[in-house]
Every structure is written in structure tokens, then in C-alpha cells.
Design a protein around this motif. Structure first.
Motif, PDB file in Angstrom:
ATOM      1  N   CYS A 328       0.820  -1.210   0.000  1.00 20.88           N
ATOM      2  CA  CYS A 328       0.000   0.000   0.000  1.00 20.88           C
ATOM      3  C   CYS A 328       0.854   1.260   0.000  1.00 20.88           C
ATOM      4  O   CYS A 328       0.358   2.355  -0.345  1.00 20.88           O
ATOM      5  N   ASP A 329       2.156   1.131   0.368  1.00 22.82           N
ATOM      6  CA  ASP A 329       3.031   2.294   0.372  1.00 22.82           C
ATOM      7  C   ASP A 329       3.352   2.783  -1.027  1.00 22.82           C
ATOM      8  O   ASP A 329       3.657   3.959  -1.243  1.00 22.82           O
ATOM      9  N   ILE A 330       3.284   1.895  -1.995  1.00 22.16           N
ATOM     10  CA  ILE A 330       3.558   2.307  -3.368  1.00 22.16           C
ATOM     11  C   ILE A 330       2.325   2.169  -4.259  1.00 22.16           C
ATOM     12  O   ILE A 330       2.340   2.574  -5.410  1.00 22.16           O
ATOM     13  N   ASN A 331       1.277   1.544  -3.717  1.00 19.92           N
ATOM     14  CA  ASN A 331       0.080   1.286  -4.532  1.00 19.92           C
ATOM     15  C   ASN A 331      -1.153   1.639  -3.704  1.00 19.92           C
ATOM     16  O   ASN A 331      -1.581   0.853  -2.848  1.00 19.92           O
ATOM     17  N   PRO A 332      -1.757   2.810  -3.966  1.00 21.53           N
ATOM     18  CA  PRO A 332      -2.925   3.194  -3.173  1.00 21.53           C
ATOM     19  C   PRO A 332      -4.112   2.269  -3.345  1.00 21.53           C
ATOM     20  O   PRO A 332      -5.005   2.225  -2.506  1.00 21.53           O
ATOM     21  N   ASN A 333      -4.109   1.505  -4.430  1.00 21.45           N
ATOM     22  CA  ASN A 333      -5.191   0.543  -4.667  1.00 21.45           C
ATOM     23  C   ASN A 333      -4.766  -0.874  -4.280  1.00 21.45           C
ATOM     24  O   ASN A 333      -5.199  -1.852  -4.894  1.00 21.45           O
ATOM     25  N   CYS A 334      -3.916  -0.969  -3.294  1.00 20.15           N
ATOM     26  CA  CYS A 334      -3.409  -2.276  -2.879  1.00 20.15           C
ATOM     27  C   CYS A 334      -4.558  -3.166  -2.398  1.00 20.15           C
ATOM     28  O   CYS A 334      -5.589  -2.694  -1.936  1.00 20.15           O
ATOM     29  N   THR A 335      -4.336  -4.435  -2.513  1.00 21.02           N
ATOM     30  CA  THR A 335      -5.345  -5.429  -2.092  1.00 21.02           C
ATOM     31  C   THR A 335      -4.655  -6.627  -1.462  1.00 21.02           C
ATOM     32  O   THR A 335      -3.484  -6.923  -1.750  1.00 21.02           O
ATOM     33  N   GLY A 336      -5.404  -7.283  -0.618  1.00 21.39           N
ATOM     34  CA  GLY A 336      -4.978  -8.597  -0.171  1.00 21.39           C
ATOM     35  C   GLY A 336      -5.321  -9.635  -1.238  1.00 21.39           C
ATOM     36  O   GLY A 336      -5.943  -9.336  -2.259  1.00 21.39           O
ATOM     37  N   HIS A 337      -4.903 -10.833  -0.985  1.00 24.67           N
ATOM     38  CA  HIS A 337      -5.081 -11.881  -2.000  1.00 24.67           C
ATOM     39  C   HIS A 337      -6.193 -12.849  -1.606  1.00 24.67           C
ATOM     40  O   HIS A 337      -6.326 -13.238  -0.440  1.00 24.67           O
ATOM     41  N   VAL A 338      -6.998 -13.227  -2.595  1.00 28.47           N
ATOM     42  CA  VAL A 338      -8.003 -14.257  -2.426  1.00 28.47           C
ATOM     43  C   VAL A 338      -7.792 -15.306  -3.505  1.00 28.47           C
ATOM     44  O   VAL A 338      -7.494 -14.975  -4.661  1.00 28.47           O
ATOM     45  N   VAL A 339      -7.896 -16.557  -3.131  1.00 28.37           N
ATOM     46  CA  VAL A 339      -7.756 -17.654  -4.087  1.00 28.37           C
ATOM     47  C   VAL A 339      -9.129 -17.895  -4.698  1.00 28.37           C
ATOM     48  O   VAL A 339     -10.006 -18.507  -4.077  1.00 28.37           O
ATOM     49  N   ALA A 340      -9.346 -17.394  -5.919  1.00 30.87           N
ATOM     50  CA  ALA A 340     -10.660 -17.455  -6.570  1.00 30.87           C
ATOM     51  C   ALA A 340     -10.737 -18.645  -7.519  1.00 30.87           C
ATOM     52  O   ALA A 340      -9.744 -19.056  -8.116  1.00 30.87           O
ATOM     53  N   THR A 341     -11.939 -19.168  -7.618  1.00 25.13           N
ATOM     54  CA  THR A 341     -12.199 -20.290  -8.524  1.00 25.13           C
ATOM     55  C   THR A 341     -12.524 -19.772  -9.927  1.00 25.13           C
ATOM     56  O   THR A 341     -12.853 -18.587 -10.098  1.00 25.13           O
ATOM     57  N   PRO A 342     -12.476 -20.633 -10.936  1.00 26.36           N
ATOM     58  CA  PRO A 342     -12.796 -20.207 -12.306  1.00 26.36           C
ATOM     59  C   PRO A 342     -14.183 -19.588 -12.398  1.00 26.36           C
ATOM     60  O   PRO A 342     -15.093 -19.924 -11.619  1.00 26.36           O
TER      61      PRO A 342
END
Length: 900
Positions: A328-342
Motif C-alpha cells: 500500500c506504500d507504493i500502490n494506493p489501490n493495494c489489495t490482499g489476496h483471495v484464491v478465486a475459482t474459475p
């Protein structure tokens, strides 16, 4: 001892796809490529001998074949369990029914049994999804139908790989498509018979369909391709899951309040890092390689395929890294990760995250939603468990990995009906805003009863068949369901064993559940199944009665022959044409042989022989009589018109031969084209017992109809001739006898026709038919022959008396000579007169004839008289009586002929 796996179980578990999604082509190509590359998932145990397999699997049914242990359930699941009630199996020896995937014909009868010859149950093809619970559901159905009711079942995978519970090599092939609606369409196009053409996927039922497919179910239901979906008994739900360790560290993450809003963006980005592939991890190292081993990678990946993996046990433990998307320090649109299905799975991940302001995003390689494949998701969960890393994954229940990975459900806003109605359907659209849908559809998932979807052709083809031979498969599939706890039990046992996860362990868990729940399963099997077949009892008191009656009639025929021989010289039998009488008796003999054969238990040869004997015998017994009477009628008619006529006896024989030849030719055609043989008829009794009723018959009943018509024609001709001959001389007039004979035979004829089309037990029908033929023949003999025998006996007695009188006359003459009568008083050449009722027809026989009469014996006189009146002679027209006398070579005693 060791385990032989395909490259990696996680690579073998391919992402489910649906042909209905916009991603159809892309996923199908990927899955087919991977199937070709690595084959089906299997985990056979290596062995050196059979005892190795017995020690691992605990059964002698598994053999060491080409260095690997075979499937111990190749003969069936239930028969391998000694405690299972064998009475519940379709086959007494416990073997399952064979299916189309049992290619090795030499093993049929060894590992499986063919269907009963009287049944032809259509093979059922099932399409499970490409996940375990759906596959186990299909296996359970396969076991129940194949082993408990005898219906063959196979599993459709969309490829040449076999996912058969009974597969010898313990194969565990994941189907290509999750929801192959087109395979159900294909079944309908093939009339429900998926074995006709295996070039394209074909199936009768999808075993586990989630609510995300409701729209597709409606579409195909409107096209009359599938029936409305019905619950399979257990429920399922999708959701967002975090690991138990994550929930303990961050209990606020268990509910969406702890995830929602801008204030939690940075927190989510720091907790849920992004998984790195093996190659990506190596690229993070100083030398961009993994030559130096560490706790994460034991070596560099050998190829691009290994480089794309997120986990490979013993070589790459997985790694989670805060990428630029997390910073988030370099990316204001930072996100956490989710393992998404197809995107074509029944998940609404992007819609839920966006409208609930939960700043998580997937980073997989699958477009358009950057999802992960099924195998990649399993790799990531393995890496998370091994490294105790925090992850959020979209997953579902029931599924054994919930317990394996200690996953905890995250609660989103409560689902309401309005929300469910506004779920986004275009989950695979290229446009992000389309995939995100509307806020109204962003609520949590709900537990829903999973559905089964059945092709419409299955019911149509099932109910075409008669109830006796109808397959129980459709009714069973419609009603069968099992509970959520049942599936949980199977999944838990599967994972807990840990010996041969993708082979034997899965089959053992399924088989144990079926055995333990046999009573529960029985309630879904339609009443009266499996069918039990038993042959009907043919030898009954009635059949023995029929057999005995035919023997007795045969004896009466022989007695008739003997009596005819004995009195053949008498006037009564000579007038009746003794040679034609013998032809008639030959016919009766053949006829009764046919009746005797009909009373026996039918076989192919008995059925054919009986038809020949009855039809030829009937003709032989009646036609000679008709030919003889027709000749008398012809002579009578010509005599009345004062016309000359020549009757040739050889022509009369030829007519008899012609009639018999016609019947023989007909029988040849009948035998060659549609020979009478044993036909089995099934009679359904109470309790599902099917009585096998065997009787003689042909495929086309027209053959029997034609034979009955022939007999009817003969009866009509006989009736006509009886009318025509009613005014003929008494000695030759058989009008009354023929009329009675025709009436008698017509009565039996009608009874035979009625019997033919009555729905009677085969034994009763055959015995009754035999008895009717025997009674018909016997009554014919009584009607036609017995009166003639009485008359012949009377003739014989009269001739003896005449002989006695003649001898007395001779004795008296001699006595007169002895007392001295003069020579002139004896007149040996005195004329003898033949008187008739017509004074104009009186004839004088010359003295030599009179002399001959005085000197000849009874037998010689009759023989010479017959020679004098040969049927080859020409009949004069000096009166009807003289003409008929000359036609019939039976005038025995000239002085006693009285004609009318």
C-alpha cells in the motif's frame, strides 16, 4: 513397497468447466491438453507378488498385475464383503453385471455376469462433476444398479479415460466438463442409448448440480432436453474460507465487518500475501535460480510445467510473497489476496467483494477473473498448511479439504430472496463492471439442496418397455437421495486412510458406506427388483393326460388298420375304396404324432417337427376322402346327363399328392424363413418373480393363421361335397357321414383357434391343443370308420351264411343225384338274372358266369368281381347305378347288388 503416482495429484485434478460458459473453448482445450499430457489420476501400489497387495488392501481380491496391485473391487464391491447379505444382490454368485467398458470378453463370467437373456436393460451413463463428491455419488449409483438390480452403468468423462468404480487399474479420471448439458442432449438424440456412438460425450444424468446452474436447467428444460432438477438429498454451500490459524490470530476476519471498508484495506493486503510459483520464487533469489537449496525449494524446476506449480511435495514447499499489489506504500489501490475459482463455477466472488468493499483480489492465470485452476488451488492450500500461511479461498462444502486444511467460513451479509434473484449471471464476461453486477446481489451464499438433472429420453425409453422387463434405473435415479452426513462420512473416511488416496481409498470409503447403509438403500429400489427368474412347470397332470391320450389314439389308429385289413374284402370297405382309407389312416398317424410332440416340453426341434406332422397329417387325413367323394359326385352328375366319363385312379392319387405337396412346400418356406421354435414369454408374479413361460411359436403369427385357413378351406370343400353327394346310391352315399365329420372337425377347429389366442399358461395351452387334436382324430375315426366296420362285419356274417346255404344246396344236389334223379333234371347252365330296381336295366349273366359263381370261393369271387369292374374301364350311361358300380371296384357279390 512404494506408490506410483501420475506426475502430481494436483496436476491431475483439472479445473471444472462448462460448455455453456463463454470460456468453453479455452478451458476445454486446456483440460484435454493436460489429460493427454499426464493421463488420468491414479495411485497404484507397487508389488512383487499377490501377498504384497493383500498386506496393503487387506483382501485377496487384489492381485499383483505387471508390478502393480489391481482393483480388489473389479468383481464388485458388495460381494467382496463377507458380512453383506447376498440375498440383496441381483446375481446368486455376487458378480456385478457387465458394462460396455468390460472390453475383455474372456473376463465376462469371471469378473462380471451378462444380463439375464430375457432382459435387455439399457446401460446408464452418468456425468458427475469434476470434483470428488459428485464422482462418489456416481460410484454409489453404479454399485447399487450394477450389483443390486443388474443394470449396467458407466461414467462419462468426456475423454477416453475411464472413471469406473470397477476399473482394473484403480483409475480416477476427472471429467472434462463440470456440467455437460450437451451430453444429455446427445443421449436424447441417440434415443437414450449412449452405447450406439461413443465419438462424443453422452449421458443420462448429471449427479450433482449446484444452484448456479438453475438458469441453464431452465433453458434446457424449455427445450425438452432435461427434466426439472430434483434434490439429491444432501446440501452444499459455497463461501469464503480462511484457515483456522488465521481465524485465531484475527478473529475479526470471521465476519465481513472485520473486512469491510477502506480502513481494512492495508490490513488485508499485509495479511493475505500472494502465492508464488516455483519459477517465480526462484526469480526472487539473488542469482535468479534455486541452485542453492533452502527450506522452500530443494532444487530448480526441471521444466516449465514444474515451474508453474505452487507446491510439489518434497521439492517445492510453496511461498507467499507481498507483491506490488500488496504494498500500500507504493500502490494506493493495494489489495490482499483471495484464491478465486474459475468464473464458470457457481461463485460470485467479484460481485461480493466489490459491493461489500472488501479489498481482496485474485492473481491467478485464468482469465477473465484471474482465477486459479482446481489443481492450483489444491497446491496453494497445501503450501498454506505446510507454511502456516494466511489465505482466503473460495471453496465449498461438503468437501474433505475443509477438514484437512482446517478452513473456517467467513460470514458475508445475510442472503435474502431479492439478493438471490439479482445474482450476476455473466460471470465470465470480459468486462469487469458486467461481472461485478449490482449491489442487490452481493449477499452471502445460502445452503441449498444439490440437484440431479436427468435427460428426458431416459423416462421415455424406460416406459416403452413392458413392466415385466422394464429397467428399474429411472425410478431409482428419480427417488434416490442421501443425507449430508452420509457424504461427510465418505469424504472423511477417504482422506483419513491415506494409503492410496486416488485409487483404493476412495473406493473403499464408497463401498463401506453402501454396505453399512444397505437397509437405507433398499427403500429406493423399486418394488419387485431385482427380478427373480424361474421356469414354469411344464410337466403337469394335464400334460401327462394329453400325452396318454395321444398314445391311446395312436393305438386306436393301429387297431383301425388291423380291422380294415381284416374286413378289406367286404363290400362295405370296397365301396369305401380301401386304398384311400389307408391313405387317410396314414394322415391320422402323422397327425397324432404331432399331437404327441405338442404335449412334450418344447424345444426347437419339437416345435418344428410338431408343425410339420400336424399340418401334413391333417391334409393326408382329409384330402383322400375329399378326392374320392369328388370322383363319385362327378360320375353321378355325368350319368344323370347321359354323358360318358372316364375316371383314372392315378389322377385321383395325383390330386392327393398335389395337396400334400402344397403343404410340404409351405412348411419348407415356413421353416426356412421363420421356423417354429421355442419362444419365451415372461409372466410377472407377485414379489418381482418372473416366470419364464416357454412355448412353440414363430416371430410372425401369420404362418399359423395361414395353416388354419388351409384347414378351414378343406372343411368348406368337405361340406360342399357332402351336399353334392346326398342323392347318390346308398352303397356309395357318404353325405351324412361327411357332414357329421365336417361338423365335428369344425367344432374342434373353432376350439383350436380360440385356444390359440387365449392367454393361458403354456403348459395348459400345449396340453389342451394336444388333447383337442387327439379328440378330433379319435372322433373322426369313430364317425367315419366304426359304422363301416359294423357294416363290414355284417357283410362278412352274411357271406358266411350264404356260403353255408350254397354248401347246403350242393349237398342237397348230390343227395338228389344219389337217389337216382335223371340227368335231364339237373340244369347247371340255367341263366342267372341280376335284378335292379329299374326293370329296364335288368341284365342277364351268361351261363359261364353263373357256373363261375357256383364254383368259386367267397374271396376269389370278390377279387374277380373287382377286376371285372376296374375303375379304368369306361362307364356306360345305362343308368346311374351301373355307372357308379363300374367306377367303384368293390362289387363283391353280383347277385346281391341292389341299387336305387
Amino acid at each position: 513397497m512404494g506408490a506410483h503416482f501420475c506426475i502430481s495429484l494436483s496436476l491431475c485434478l483439472i479445473a471444472p468447466t462448462t460448455k455453456l460458459s463463454a470460456m468453453k473453448t479455452r478451458y476445454s482445450i486446456l483440460v484435454i491438453y493436460l489429460h493427454q499430457l499426464i493421463g488420468k489420476s491414479y495411485a497404484q501400489i507397487e508389488c512383487s507378488n499377490d501377498s504384497d497387495c493383500e498386506s496393503v488392501y487387506g483382501t485377496t481380491e487384489s492381485l499383483c498385475v505387471e508390478g502393480f496391485c489391481s482393483n480388489p473391487y473389479v468383481k464388485g464391491c458388495l460381494q467382496s464383503l463377507p458380512t453383506f447379505d447376498k440375498n440383496l444382490l441381483w446375481n446368486s454368485d455376487g458378480l456385478r453385471v457387465c458394462n460396455s467398458e468390460d472390453k475383455d470378453k474372456s473376463l465376462r463370467g469371471v469378473v462380471c455376469r451378462e444380463q439375464n437373456e430375457h432382459l435387455n436393460y439399457q446401460e446408464i451413463r452418468l456425468s458427475p462433476g469434476n470434483w470428488e463428491s459428485a464422482i462418489f455419488n456416481a460410484w454409489i449409483i453404479q454399485i447399487i444398479l450394477s450389483e443390486m438390480v443388474g443394470v449396467p452403468v458407466t461414467i462419462e468423462t468426456g475423454t477416453k479415460d475411464i472413471n469406473n468404480f470397477y476399473s482394473t487399474d484403480l483409475g480416477f479420471a476427472y471429467p472434462v466438463d463440470a456440467y455437460p448439458f450437451e451430453a444429455l442432449e446427445r443421449a436424447n438424440a441417440l434415443g437414450g442409448n449412449c452405447t450406439k456412438d461413443t465419438s462424443e460425450p453422452c449421458s443420462h444424468m448429471m449427479t450433482e448440480v449446484w444452484d448456479g446452474q438453475n438458469e441453464n436447467i431452465l433453458i434446457f428444460n424449455d427445450k425438452n432436453e432435461v427434466e426439472p432438477g430434483e434434490g439429491i438429498g444432501y446440501s452444499g454451500r459455497n463461501g469464503f474460507y480462511i484457515t483456522s490459524s488465521t481465524a485465531r490470530k484475527y478473529p475479526e476476519l470471521n465476519i465481513y465487518y472485520g473486512l469491510q471498508g477502506e480502513k481494512y484495506r492495508e490490513k488485508l493486503a499485509s495479511i493475505f500475501k500472494r502465492p508464488q510459483t516455483w519459477k517465480e520464487y526462484c526469480d526472487l533469489q539473488i542469482d535468479n535460480t534455486c541452485i542453492e537449496t533452502d527450506e522452500v525449494a530443494q532444487r530448480p524446476p526441471n521444466d516449465a510445467e514444474e515451474g508453474a506449480k505452487y507446491f510439489l511435495e518434497g521439492y517445492y514447499n510453496g511461498y507467499f510473497h507481498a507483491t506490488n499489489e500488496n504494498r500500500c506504500d507504493i500502490n494506493p489501490n493495494c489489495t490482499g489476496h483471495v484464491v478465486a475459482t474459475p468464473c464458470d463455477w457457481s461463485f460470485y466472488t467479484e460481485q461480493q467483494l466489490y459491493w461489500n468493499e472488501i479489498y481482496l483480489q485474485s492473481s491467478g492465470s485464468e482469465t477473465p477473473n484471474r482465477a486459479y485452476t482446481y489443481g492450483q488451488i489444491l497446491d496453494i492450500m497445501d503450501a498454506s498448511k505446510l507454511n502456516d500461511s494466511d489465505i482466503v479461498v473460495t471453496w465449498w462444502e461438503p468437501e474433505p479439504r475443509i477438514k484437512k486444511y482446517n478452513l473456517t467460513l467467513v460470514q458475508l451479509p445475510r442472503a435474502e430472496f431479492t439478493c438471490l434473484e439479482n445474482r450476476v449471471q455473466e460471470r465470465c464476461d470480459d468486462e469487469l463492471d458486467v461481472r461485478q453486477g449490482t449491489k442487490e446481489g452481493s449477499c452471502d451464499y445460502v445452503s441449498s439442496v444439490l440437484q440431479k438433472v436427468i435427460a428426458t429420453s431416459l423416462r421415455e425409453e424406460t416406459y416403452i418397455d413392458d413392466e415385466t422387463v422394464r429397467s428399474p434405473a429411472y425410478d431409482f435415479l428419480k427417488s434416490f437421495s442421501f443425507r449430508t452426513r452420509d457424504m461427510d462420512t465418505i469424504l472423511d473416511e477417504w482422506f483419513s486412510r491415506g494409503v492410496d488416496t486416488s485409487g483404493h481409498d476412495a473406493r473403499l470409503a464408497v463401498c463401506n458406506w453402501v454396505q453399512a447403509n444397505a437397509d437405507y438403500i433398499q427403500r429406493f429400489i423399486p418394488e419387485g427388483y431385482p427380478r427373480l427368474f424361474e421356469s414354469s412347470e411344464f410337466e403337469t397332470p394335464l400334460t401327462w393326460t394329453a400325452f396318454s391320450a395321444s398314445i391311446l389314439v395312436m393305438c386306436s389308429i393301429f387297431l383301425t388298420v388291423v380291422v380294415s385289413k381284416r374286413y378289406g374284402h367286404t363290400r362295405a370297405l370296397k365301396f369305401a375304396q380301401i386304398k384311400f382309407l389307408f391313405l387317410t389312416l396314414i394322415g391320422y398317424t402323422l397327425w397324432i404324432i404331432g399331437a404327441l410332440l405338442i404335449s412334450l416340453k418344447p424345444t426347437k426341434y419339437i416345435c418344428t417337427s410338431a408343425a410339420w406332422f400336424v399340418n401334413i397329417g391333417y391334409t393326408f387325413a382329409f384330402v383322400p376322402l375329399l378326392v374320392k367323394v369328388a370322383a363319385i359326385v362327378k360320375v353321378s352328375n355325368h350319368s344323370r346327363r347321359m354323358m360318358r366319363i372316364k375316371i383314372d385312379i392315378s389322377t385321383m392319387y395325383a390330386r392327393v399328392a398335389l395337396a400334400v405337396a402344397i403343404v410340404i412346400i409351405y412348411m419348407i418356406f415356413w421353416t426356412v424363413i421363420d421356423s417354429p421354435t421355442v419362444q419365451s414369454h415372461l409372466d410377472l408374479k407377485d414379489g418381482g418373480t418372473v416366470e419364464i413361460v416357454e412355448k412353440c411359436g414363430s416371430e410372425n403369427d401369420a404362418w399359423y393363421v395361414a395353416s388354419f385357413l388351409w384347414r378351414f378351406c378343406l372343411l368348406l370343400i368337405g361340406a360342399f361335397l357332402s351336399v353334392q353327394s346326398r342323392k347318390i346310391a346308398k352303397q356309395f352315399n357318404e353325405a351324412a357321414v361327411i357332414a357329421i365329420l365336417c361338423y365335428s372337425r369344425f367344432t374342434f377347429f373353432v376350439m383350436l383357434v380360440i385356444l390359440r389366442y387365449l392367454d393361458l399358461d403354456a403348459s395348459v395351452e400345449a396340453s389342451s391343443e394336444s388333447l383337442l387334436y387327439s379328440f378330433d382324430a379319435f372322433s373322426s375315426i369313430i364317425i367315419y370308420f366304426v359304422p363301416k366296420f359294423f357294416e363290414a362285419h355284417k357283410n362278412h356274417v352274411d357271406s358266411i351264411r350264404r356260403e353255408q346255404r350254397r354248401m347246403s344246396s350242393i349237398d342237397a344236389s348230390r343227395r338228389m343225384t344219389d337217389v337216382g334223379l335223371g340227368e335231364e333234371d339237373r340244369t347247371p347252365n340255367r341263366p342267372v338274372y341280376l335284378f335292379t330296381d329299374n326293370p329296364d336295366s335288368n341284365s342277364v349273366i351268361n351261363d359261364s358266369r353263373a357256373s363261375f359263381h357256383q364254383e368259386c370261393s367267397e374271396e376269389n369271387c370278390e377279387a374277380n368281381a373287382a377286376n371285372d369292374y376296374s375303375i379304368n374301364g369306361t362307364a356306360s350311361t345305362n343308368g346311374v347305378n351301373t355307372a357308379i358300380a363300374e367306377v367303384m371296384p368293390a362289387i363283391a357279390e353280383v347277385e346281391d347288388v341292389h341299387t336305387s
